[in-house]
Write an enzyme that holds these catalytic residues in place. Structure first.
Site, short mmCIF file in Angstrom:
data_model
loop_
_atom_site.label_atom_id
_atom_site.label_comp_id
_atom_site.label_asym_id
_atom_site.label_seq_id
_atom_site.Cartn_x
_atom_site.Cartn_y
_atom_site.Cartn_z
N SER A 207 12.82 -33.17 38.39
CA SER A 207 13.40 -31.79 37.92
C SER A 207 12.84 -30.54 39.17
CB SER A 207 13.49 -32.36 36.35
OG SER A 207 12.03 -31.51 36.07
N LYS B 13 4.04 -39.01 39.14
CA LYS B 13 4.27 -38.38 37.38
C LYS B 13 4.02 -39.21 36.72
CE LYS B 13 7.59 -36.48 39.41
NZ LYS B 13 7.65 -36.35 40.93
N SER C 48 2.77 0.26 -7.04
CA SER C 48 2.22 -0.10 -8.83
C SER C 48 1.93 1.08 -9.43
CB SER C 48 0.78 -1.59 -8.22
OG SER C 48 1.37 -3.01 -7.96
N ASN D 23 7.29 8.73 -1.59
CA ASN D 23 6.28 8.74 -2.00
C ASN D 23 4.68 9.23 -1.49
OD1 ASN D 23 4.24 8.05 -4.78
ND2 ASN D 23 3.97 6.62 -4.07
N ASP E 139 1.08 -1.49 -0.35
CA ASP E 139 -0.26 -0.08 0.00
C ASP E 139 0.97 1.32 -0.02
OD1 ASP E 139 -2.29 -1.64 -0.14
OD2 ASP E 139 -2.31 -1.41 2.37
N HIS F 282 3.71 -7.39 -0.05
CA HIS F 282 3.10 -8.23 1.09
C HIS F 282 3.31 -9.59 1.97
CE1 HIS F 282 0.10 -10.49 3.36
NE2 HIS F 282 -0.79 -9.26 3.59
#
Length: 627
Positions: free
Chosen positions: A529, A461, A27, A151, A23, A100
């Site tokens: 752990s 566990k 183009s 631009n 955008d 894009h």
């Protein structure tokens, strides 16, 4: 018809790539540029005017290029369009590259041979994400001449102070990437300001218009005087002759020259340069496709690089590469691909990820993976030496791409030089299956993952892991359990319970879990752990797909259960360093799932665990069907 060879005529046109955020007006710019320089076919302007009127718009110059219906429907450019374009006596090829993010693959291939770039930036919005990403691509591709078109300055009422503010920000961004801007041009593509004619609204701007800036772009540099590089495209047999064909990428070759054939180093003489329906040739230069015969009659392979003695390319089996990663899954060390380099293909493995670029500030930092559409510097390892020339801006040298098992390009990989093995470093070349994680997931209907179950001894566990394993297996999920006691009976039998040994126990378990997960399995790790730092280490080793499951039962409940008699032994002093008695347990602060096994039944907790895992790994609607 000109007597100049077609390849040479094509090289005479200067390729210019137009890039920028979606955008920001690429183009529109190209449409206006073609119109204002009389490069449009007869009747094309009338078509644009009619198309614009039907949509209730002013003249919409972007309709010139957005010829695919998907582009008009969505308002984005999806492919790289190449347009012949003439300014006076000079020919250009304009490449309109997609802005894009979904179409960056098209951009990187479309812009690969560009000599210069026009980076389009909305002067009101300034640099956006795709501006940064496209700037990185310009650096990766090696564009030497960059024009920044500021631009939509009409939206700023042509205010020089506001335009200069955006210009400074863009210049600082590009400076970070070592991109030296040739020129900033303030313009309005829609209104035609400073495109092909000077704007009446910007008397303060004394620089060139865009067309004048394009005319200043250097012509493509000659490659005929560089050392010869002739990649073999194929070998054909005609009667008694064996003909080697390929395109000369640089340098020149003539009958009688001695050439070295590929990595095996055989030397042969050019016996002839074949021609059909034309006068006999005795020499050829960069840009020409040739068919040569060799003496003695050696047989090169496709991909062999022919060069002259004493002008040898780089030869290396470990190569540094700048990477733009295109796959929608992270890249990790150990993955294997085909490196496509000219006409050659080599099996390579990612030996290390040396740095990754953070897009928000364009700084490089260490990382264990390259994210989708990420930029990085990596080291590739091959099983054999590869011949190449280091990547150089404005040339085809070193322009490699990584290709997966489906022949899809998954990364742009310019080769920047050999990678040395540091003193004391083990020369390890990890290899990975050519079956990708995505392929495995599609075949099984689920992803792999590691579910790290932590909790006090006796919290349940292993019991929950085995119960959930049965449920998941019954749903068709490929699942395995790594139990702490099982690991210590085998893989970790040499470890004790010191802090260092506990960390090593976690490291080994995480490494095995990752290997299993990368084959597409769901892995339940049932391991005390006790230290948060060790669990963080496991998360780092496994990477994506790691989840922490807190099996939560207080010490009183666990000690009352004491299924293995360990608490009693610890109380009696027969076990030292036992978690919960004389060694601390650091409970997770923010687990992905908490299972209160001091309150819930085994069946309820196992059901919650299995349901959680199913929702995390099963693809699409299948999770609702299976759970």
């Amino acid at each position: 018809m000109s007597n100049v060879p077609a390849a040479a005529r094509q090289d005479a046109a200067t390729p210019i790539v137009i890039v920028g955020h979606v955008d920001h007006g690429k183009s529109t710019l190209i449409g206006r540029l073609l119109h204002d320089t009389d490069n449009l076919p007869e009747g094309r302007v009338a078509q644009i005017v009619e198309s614009s009127k039907k949509r209730g718009l002013k003249v919409e110059w972007s309709f010139l290029l957005d010829s695919l219906q998907i582009e008009r429907d969505q308002g984005v450019t999806v492919d790289s369009t190449r347009i012949p374009f003439r300014l006076g006596d000079r020919e250009f090829v304009i490449v309109d590259a997609p802005g894009h993010r979904q179409f960056l693959r098209n951009m990187i291939t479309g812009a690969a041979d560009a000599e210069a770039a026009v980076l389009v930036v909305d002067a009101a919005e300034g640099a956006q994400e795709q501006t940064r990403r496209h700037a990185m691509l310009l650096r990766l591709i090696g564009i030497r001449h960059v024009i920044v078109l500021m631009n939509k300055v009409d939206l700023l009422e042509y205010d020089p102070a506001r335009i200069a503010e955006t210009e400074r920000a863009v210049a600082a961004l590009l400076k970070q990437l070592d991109i030296e801007v040739s020129l900033f041009v303030p313009a309005s593509a829609r209104e035609g300001d400073n495109i092909a004619s000077r704007s009446p609204h910007m008397g303060w701007y004394q620089g060139p218009t865009l067309t004048e800036a394009l005319a200043l772009v250097p012509a493509p540099s000659g490659r005929a005087d560089l050392p010869l590089r002739l990649p073999v495209q194929d070998v054909y047999r005609f009667d008694t002759k064996r003909v080697v064909v390929g395109r000369i990428e640089r340098g020149r070759v003539k009958v009688g020259d001695s050439l070295v054939i590929g990595t095996h180093g055989t030397v042969a003489r050019v016996a002839s340069i074949e021609s059909w329906h034309t006068a006999p040739q005795i020499s050829a230069v960069a840009g020409q496709s040739v068919a040569i015969t060799l003496e003695p009659d050696v047989i090169p392979d496709r991909g062999d690089l022919l060069h002259q003695p004493g002008e040898t390319p780089i030869r290396a089996a470990r190569i540094r590469s700048r990477l733009f990663w295109l796959r929608q899954e992270p890249l990790r060390v150990g993955e294997s691909f085909r490196l496509r380099l000219g006409t050659a293909e080599h099996q390579v493995t990612v030996a290390s990820i040396d740095s990754v670029v953070r897009l928000d500030d364009l700084t490089e930092h260490p990382a264990d993976h390259v994210p989708p559409e990420g930029f990085a510097e990596i080291t590739l390892a091959a099983s054999e030496s590869i011949l190449f020339d280091a990547f150089a801006p404005g040339t085809t040298d070193g322009r490699g791409v990584l290709v997966d098992r489906h022949q899809r390009i998954v990364g742009g990989a310019p080769l920047i030089g050999p990678a040395a093995i540091a003193s004391g470093t083990k020369a390890i070349h990890p290899t990975d299956s050519t079956v990708s994680l995505w392929d495995r997931a599609q075949a099984r209907g689920h992803r792999g993952g590691v579910f790290w179950m932590t909790g006090l001894p006796g919290a349940g566990k292993s019991t929950l892991a085995r119960a959930a394993e049965s449920r998941l297996f019954a749903q068709g999920i490929d699942v395995s359990v790594l139990d702490g006691d099982t690991l210590r009976a085998g893989l970790c039998a040499d470890l004790g319970f010191s802090e260092e040994d506990r960390t090593e126990n976690v490291r080994r378990a995480a490494a095995v879990a990752r290997i299993l997960a990368e084959t597409g399995q769901v892995v339940l790790v049932a391991l005390i752990s006790p230290r948060a730092a060790d669990r963080d280490l496991a998360r780092q080793i496994v990477g994506d797909g790691f989840q922490e499951i807190f099996v939560d039962a207080d010490q009183t409940v666990c000690e009352a259960r004491d299924p293995k008699g360990l608490y009693a032994a610890a109380r009696a002093g027969r076990i030292s360093g036992f978690t919960g008695i004389d060694a601390p347990y650091e409970a997770p602060a923010n687990p992905d799932l908490r299972l209160a096994t001091g309150q819930d039944s085994v069946q309820d907790a196992a059901g919650r665990l299995a349901s959680h895992i199913t929702g995390a790994v099963v693809l699409g609607d299948q999770s609702r069907q299976r759970s």
